[in-house]
Design a protein around this motif. Structure first.
Motif, PDB file in Angstrom:
ATOM      1  N   LEU A  79      14.340  29.647 -54.076  1.00 45.69           N
ATOM      2  CA  LEU A  79      13.880  28.716 -53.043  1.00 45.69           C
ATOM      3  C   LEU A  79      12.817  29.349 -52.142  1.00 45.69           C
ATOM      4  CD1 LEU A  79      17.172  26.914 -51.926  1.00 45.69           C
ATOM      5  CD2 LEU A  79      15.368  26.034 -53.398  1.00 45.69           C
ATOM      6  N   ALA A  80      11.995  30.251 -52.710  1.00 45.52           N
ATOM      7  CA  ALA A  80      10.904  30.813 -51.915  1.00 45.52           C
ATOM      8  C   ALA A  80       9.998  29.672 -51.468  1.00 45.52           C
ATOM      9  CB  ALA A  80      10.128  31.819 -52.759  1.00 45.52           C
ATOM     10  N   GLY A 128      21.691  18.637 -53.760  1.00 42.50           N
ATOM     11  CA  GLY A 128      22.964  19.350 -53.733  1.00 42.50           C
ATOM     12  C   GLY A 128      22.843  20.763 -54.283  1.00 42.50           C
ATOM     13  N   GLY A 129      22.189  20.899 -55.432  1.00 42.70           N
ATOM     14  CA  GLY A 129      22.042  22.207 -56.052  1.00 42.70           C
ATOM     15  C   GLY A 129      21.253  23.152 -55.158  1.00 42.70           C
ATOM     16  N   GLN A 130      20.176  22.605 -54.533  1.00 40.49           N
ATOM     17  CA  GLN A 130      19.369  23.442 -53.642  1.00 40.49           C
ATOM     18  C   GLN A 130      20.172  23.871 -52.418  1.00 40.49           C
ATOM     19  OE1 GLN A 130      16.165  20.637 -53.117  1.00 40.49           O
ATOM     20  NE2 GLN A 130      14.810  21.794 -54.475  1.00 40.49           N
ATOM     21  N   ARG A 131      21.012  22.957 -51.942  1.00 37.40           N
ATOM     22  CA  ARG A 131      21.820  23.313 -50.770  1.00 37.40           C
ATOM     23  C   ARG A 131      22.799  24.427 -51.094  1.00 37.40           C
ATOM     24  NH1 ARG A 131      23.813  18.535 -47.133  1.00 37.40           N
ATOM     25  NH2 ARG A 131      22.732  16.814 -48.089  1.00 37.40           N
ATOM     26  N   GLN A 132      23.386  24.351 -52.300  1.00 33.85           N
ATOM     27  CA  GLN A 132      24.308  25.423 -52.665  1.00 33.85           C
ATOM     28  C   GLN A 132      23.546  26.737 -52.806  1.00 33.85           C
ATOM     29  OE1 GLN A 132      27.101  26.389 -52.003  1.00 33.85           O
ATOM     30  NE2 GLN A 132      28.439  25.216 -53.356  1.00 33.85           N
ATOM     31  N   ARG A 133      22.293  26.656 -53.252  1.00 32.74           N
ATOM     32  CA  ARG A 133      21.487  27.879 -53.326  1.00 32.74           C
ATOM     33  C   ARG A 133      21.246  28.459 -51.940  1.00 32.74           C
ATOM     34  NH1 ARG A 133      18.889  28.551 -58.374  1.00 32.74           N
ATOM     35  NH2 ARG A 133      19.555  26.894 -59.785  1.00 32.74           N
ATOM     36  N   VAL A 134      20.985  27.579 -50.968  1.00 29.46           N
ATOM     37  CA  VAL A 134      20.810  28.052 -49.588  1.00 29.46           C
ATOM     38  C   VAL A 134      22.103  28.731 -49.115  1.00 29.46           C
ATOM     39  CG1 VAL A 134      20.429  27.372 -47.191  1.00 29.46           C
ATOM     40  CG2 VAL A 134      19.090  26.294 -49.011  1.00 29.46           C
ATOM     41  N   ALA A 135      23.244  28.113 -49.439  1.00 31.52           N
ATOM     42  CA  ALA A 135      24.528  28.685 -49.021  1.00 31.52           C
ATOM     43  C   ALA A 135      24.744  30.059 -49.667  1.00 31.52           C
ATOM     44  CB  ALA A 135      25.668  27.740 -49.384  1.00 31.52           C
ATOM     45  N   ILE A 136      24.318  30.190 -50.914  1.00 38.96           N
ATOM     46  CA  ILE A 136      24.438  31.499 -51.583  1.00 38.96           C
ATOM     47  C   ILE A 136      23.540  32.515 -50.882  1.00 38.96           C
ATOM     48  CG2 ILE A 136      23.964  32.750 -53.725  1.00 38.96           C
ATOM     49  CD1 ILE A 136      24.785  30.143 -55.213  1.00 38.96           C
ATOM     50  N   ALA A 137      22.312  32.082 -50.527  1.00 32.92           N
ATOM     51  CA  ALA A 137      21.399  32.989 -49.813  1.00 32.92           C
ATOM     52  C   ALA A 137      22.015  33.405 -48.477  1.00 32.92           C
ATOM     53  CB  ALA A 137      20.043  32.316 -49.600  1.00 32.92           C
ATOM     54  N   ARG A 138      22.651  32.454 -47.799  1.00 37.69           N
ATOM     55  CA  ARG A 138      23.302  32.751 -46.522  1.00 37.69           C
ATOM     56  C   ARG A 138      24.375  33.831 -46.709  1.00 37.69           C
ATOM     57  NH1 ARG A 138      26.319  27.811 -43.757  1.00 37.69           N
ATOM     58  NH2 ARG A 138      27.637  28.008 -45.597  1.00 37.69           N
ATOM     59  N   ALA A 139      25.139  33.710 -47.778  1.00 36.43           N
ATOM     60  CA  ALA A 139      26.168  34.709 -48.046  1.00 36.43           C
ATOM     61  C   ALA A 139      25.526  36.047 -48.412  1.00 36.43           C
ATOM     62  CB  ALA A 139      27.086  34.224 -49.164  1.00 36.43           C
ATOM     63  N   LEU A 140      24.418  36.009 -49.152  1.00 33.32           N
ATOM     64  CA  LEU A 140      23.789  37.264 -49.584  1.00 33.32           C
ATOM     65  C   LEU A 140      23.257  38.081 -48.412  1.00 33.32           C
ATOM     66  CD1 LEU A 140      21.825  36.295 -52.834  1.00 33.32           C
ATOM     67  CD2 LEU A 140      23.963  37.583 -52.631  1.00 33.32           C
ATOM     68  N   VAL A 141      22.697  37.410 -47.371  1.00 28.62           N
ATOM     69  CA  VAL A 141      22.151  38.203 -46.267  1.00 28.62           C
ATOM     70  C   VAL A 141      23.253  38.850 -45.434  1.00 28.62           C
ATOM     71  CG1 VAL A 141      19.993  36.912 -46.082  1.00 28.62           C
ATOM     72  CG2 VAL A 141      21.905  36.305 -44.616  1.00 28.62           C
ATOM     73  N   GLN A 142      24.495  38.483 -45.687  1.00 28.79           N
ATOM     74  CA  GLN A 142      25.588  39.249 -45.084  1.00 28.79           C
ATOM     75  C   GLN A 142      25.662  40.637 -45.716  1.00 28.79           C
ATOM     76  OE1 GLN A 142      28.532  35.489 -45.158  1.00 28.79           O
ATOM     77  NE2 GLN A 142      29.594  37.377 -44.606  1.00 28.79           N
ATOM     78  N   ARG A 143      24.971  40.824 -46.857  1.00 26.25           N
ATOM     79  CA  ARG A 143      25.093  42.022 -47.680  1.00 26.25           C
ATOM     80  C   ARG A 143      26.567  42.280 -47.967  1.00 26.25           C
ATOM     81  NH1 ARG A 143      20.698  45.860 -47.610  1.00 26.25           N
ATOM     82  NH2 ARG A 143      19.565  44.244 -48.705  1.00 26.25           N
ATOM     83  N   PRO A 144      27.216  41.280 -48.570  1.00 22.26           N
ATOM     84  CA  PRO A 144      28.674  41.347 -48.713  1.00 22.26           C
ATOM     85  C   PRO A 144      29.082  42.249 -49.878  1.00 22.26           C
ATOM     86  CG  PRO A 144      27.868  39.362 -49.774  1.00 22.26           C
ATOM     87  CD  PRO A 144      26.650  40.077 -49.218  1.00 22.26           C
TER      88      PRO A 144
END
Lengths: 265, 249
Positions: free
Chosen positions: B138-139, B151-167
Motif C-alpha cells: 500500500l505504498a 476490506g482487503g486493503q484495510r486488513q493490510r493497513v491493520a497488518i502494517a499497524r501491527a508491524l510497526v510495533q516491531r512485534p
C-alpha cells in the motif's frame, strides 16, 4: 391460492404480544386518559376557533419598519445561543468520559458526575439566569451562563451514552498495540462519537435559540426581550415580524447543521 | 527456548454457565506459523485475547520469553502488549483517520496520547510506517482515509499497524473471515511471507481448514475450550476434523 381459514398464530406476527404486554398497554392507555382529564383536553372547544383567527387578523400588516431593530435583536439571540451551546459542548466532552461506565476512572467518579449532570439538567435555564443576575447583572451574559449550565447537563448525558455505545473493536485494537487509557479515549472512542456529538450540538443550538427567547423575558436581551415588550403592549404587528425572524433563525441553524453533518459524516 | 508457554489456561466469562477455556496448554517456538481451528464458541478468540491479556484468565500460566506475563500490571503490561501485534476480523481501524495515522497507532506503546493526537512521531517511526505500508503493498496510500479502502486493503493497513510495533508475535482473530476467498488467500500469503522473511511468529484463528492446511506450519484444533488436536497440517484429516468440529457438524 391462499389457504382458507387463516387465523392469528401466537408468536407469528408483529402484534403477537404476550398477556403481560397487553396489560401494560392497558395501563398506559389509562394513564393517558387520566392526563387528558387533568389537562382539560377537549376538542369541543375548537368551536370557538374564530376567536383565534380574529386575533391573528389584528397582526396584519407586519411592522416591517421595525426590521432593523429586530435584526439587531436576532444577532444577540444567535450570539447567546452560540456561546451557551459551544461552552456546553467543550465542557461536556471531558465530563462525559467520567460519566460513561466504560471510561470512568472509578465508581465514585462515575456516580458523582452522573449526579452532577442530572442536577444541571434538572434546573431550568430561567432559574439559573435569575440566580446569576445579582452576580453578573442583567443582559445577555447571565443568559449565556444559564444555557451553558443547563446544556452541560443535557449534552453530558447524551455524549456519555454515545461513549458507552461506541464500538469496542477500535478500543481493543488500541489496547492491543500497548496503548493506554488516553490513547484509547482519543483514538478508540473520540473519532466514533464526533459526528453524533456535532449533530446533537446543532440540535441543542436550535433548542437554545428558542430557550434564549424565554430568557429575554427576564432581561437577557435579544429577540425574546423584543417579543416580550411588544406582547405586553399588544403590538401584534411587531410580534409577527419577530416570529418571522425566529423562524428564519431556526431554519438557518437547521441548514447549517445539515451542511456541517454532510461535511463531517 | 519457547517464545510463549501457556499452561492450564481457564477462562469463565461473567454470567456464563461453563468455562470458555478449560485448561489449555500450548507452546509456541519462535518462527512458527500456527493456525487455530475450531467451531464457533470453541474459545479461539478467548485464547488469543488471553495471550495479550485483553481477557483475564481465571487461572493458568502465561510465560513470555521465560517470564511470567500473568502478573504484569500498568506500564509493564503495556510494554508486554506492544511486543505482540494483533489483527482482527473487522480490522478495527480508525475509519475517519488517514492510513498513515492508523499505521502509526502501532507506536502507541512509545508515544504519549497528546503526541499521538498532534501526530508527533520520530522520523524513524514514520520511516517504519512507510516501509510497513510498502511491505503490505500500500505504498502511496498514506493520506487516504481508512474508510475509503476495500476490506482487503484495510486488513493490510491493520497488518502494517501491527508491524510497526516491531512485534515478536502476531495474533490474528479470524483476520480473513470477512474477506472474499481470493482476498483471504492473498492476506494469508502476505502473513506467510512476513513469517518466512522476518521470522515473525504467527498465531492465527481461522474458519477455513483449507487455508490452515495451505499456510500453517502447525495446526491446533480447539473444541469446547480444550486442545483437541495439535500437529502438522499434513495430519489434519477427516478424523481429526470430526474430533475438532464434532460429527454433528
Amino acid at each position: 391460492m391462499r389457504p382458507s381459514k387463516a387465523r392469528s398464530v401466537p408468536g407469528a406476527g408483529l402484534l403477537s404480544l404476550s398477556r403481560r404486554t397487553w396489560a401494560a398497554l392497558a395501563v398506559l392507555i389509562a394513564v393517558h386518559v387520566w392526563a387528558a382529564i387533568g389537562t382539560e383536553f377537549s376538542p369541543a372547544r375548537f368551536a370557538r376557533l374564530a376567536n383565534s383567527i380574529e386575533l391573528l387578523t389584528r397582526w396584519w400588516p407586519p411592522a416591517w419598519e421595525l426590521a432593523d431593530r429586530i435584526l439587531e435583536a436576532s444577532v444577540v439571540t444567535i450570539q447567546i445561543a452560540l456561546m451557551g451551546t459551544t461552552l456546553a459542548v467543550l465542557f461536556a466532552l471531558p465530563l462525559s468520559f467520567l460519566a460513561a461506565r466504560n471510561t470512568a476512572p472509578g465508581r465514585f467518579a462515575y456516580n458523582a458526575s452522573r449526579t452532577l449532570l442530572t442536577v444541571l439538567r434538572g434546573i431550568p435555564e430561567i432559574v439559573i439566569a435569575l440566580v446569576l443576575v445579582p452576580t453578573v447583572g442583567l443582559g445577555p451574559f447571565p443568559g449565556v451562563l444559564a444555557l451553558f449550565i443547563h446544556n452541560l447537563g443535557v449534552l453530558g448525558k447524551m455524549v456519555s451514552e454515545l461513549i458507552e455505545a461506541a464500538d469496542r473493536g477500535p478500543q481493543e485494537a488500541v489496547l492491543a498495540t500497548g496503548g493506554g487509557r488516553g490513547h484509547m479515549i482519543l483514538f478508540g472512542i473520540l473519532p466514533q462519537i464526533v459526528p453524533e456529538t456535532l449533530s446533537q450540538a446543532f440540535y441543542r443550538l436550535e433548542v437554545n435559540v428558542r430557550a434564549s427567547l424565554v430568557l429575554g423575558f427576564i432581561g437577557a436581551g435579544g429577540l425574546g426581550h423584543e417579543l416580550f415588550l411588544s406582547f405586553r403592549v399588544m403590538r401584534y404587528a411587531e410580534v409577527l415580524v419577530q416570529v418571522a425572524a425566529i423562524l428564519v433563525l431556526i431554519t438557518a441553524v437547521d441548514y447549517a447543521s445539515a451542511w456541517v453533518r454532510r461535511k463531517v459524516m | 527456548m519457547a517464545l510463549l508457554v501457556v499452561r492450564g489456561l481457564r477462562v469463565r466469562y461473567p454470567g456464563a454457565q461453563e468455562d470458555a477455556l478449560r485448561g489449555v496448554d500450548l507452546e509456541l517456538a519462535p518462527g512458527e506459523f500456527v493456525c487455530v481451528l475450531g467451531p464457533s464458541g470453541a474459545g479461539k478468540s478467548t485464547l488469543i485475547r488471553c495471550i495479550n491479556r485483553l481477557v483475564e484468565p481465571a487461572s493458568g500460566q502465561i510465560i513470555w520469553d521465560g517470564h511470567d506475563a500473568m502478573r504484569l500490571k500498568g506500564a509493564h503490561l503495556l510494554a508486554y502488549r506492544r511486543q505482540i501485534g494483533m489483527i482482527f476480523q473487522e480490522f478495527h481501524l480508525v475509519d475517519r483517520l488517514p492510513v498513515l495515522a492508523n499505521v502509526l497507532m502501532g507506536r502507541f506503546g512509545y508515544v504519549s496520547p497528546w503526541q499521538a493526537a498532534i501526530g508527533r512521531y520520530g522520523p524513524q517511526e514514520v520511516a517504519w510506517a512507510r516501509q510497513a505500508l510498502a511491505r503490505v503493498g500500500l505504498a502511496g496510500y498514506e493520506l487516504r482515509r481508512a474508510r475509503d479502502l476495500s476490506g482487503g486493503q484495510r486488513q493490510r493497513v491493520a497488518i502494517a499497524r501491527a508491524l510497526v510495533q516491531r512485534p515478536r508475535l502476531m495474533l490474528g482473530d479470524e483476520p480473513v473471515s470477512n474477506l472474499d476467498p481470493v482476498t483471504a488467500r492473498a492476506i494469508m500469503a502476505l502473513l506467510a511471507e512476513i513469517n518466512r522473511r522476518d521470522g515473525l511468529t504467527m498465531l492465527i484463528n481461522l474458519h477455513s481448514v483449507d487455508l490452515a492446511r495451505a499456510f500453517a506450519t502447525r495446526v491446533i484444533g480447539l473444541s469446547r475450550g480444550q486442545v483437541a488436536f495439535d500437529g502438522p497440517p499434513s495430519r489434519v484429516d477427516r478424523s481429526v476434523l470430526e474430533q475438532v468440529y464434532g460429527t454433528a457438524g
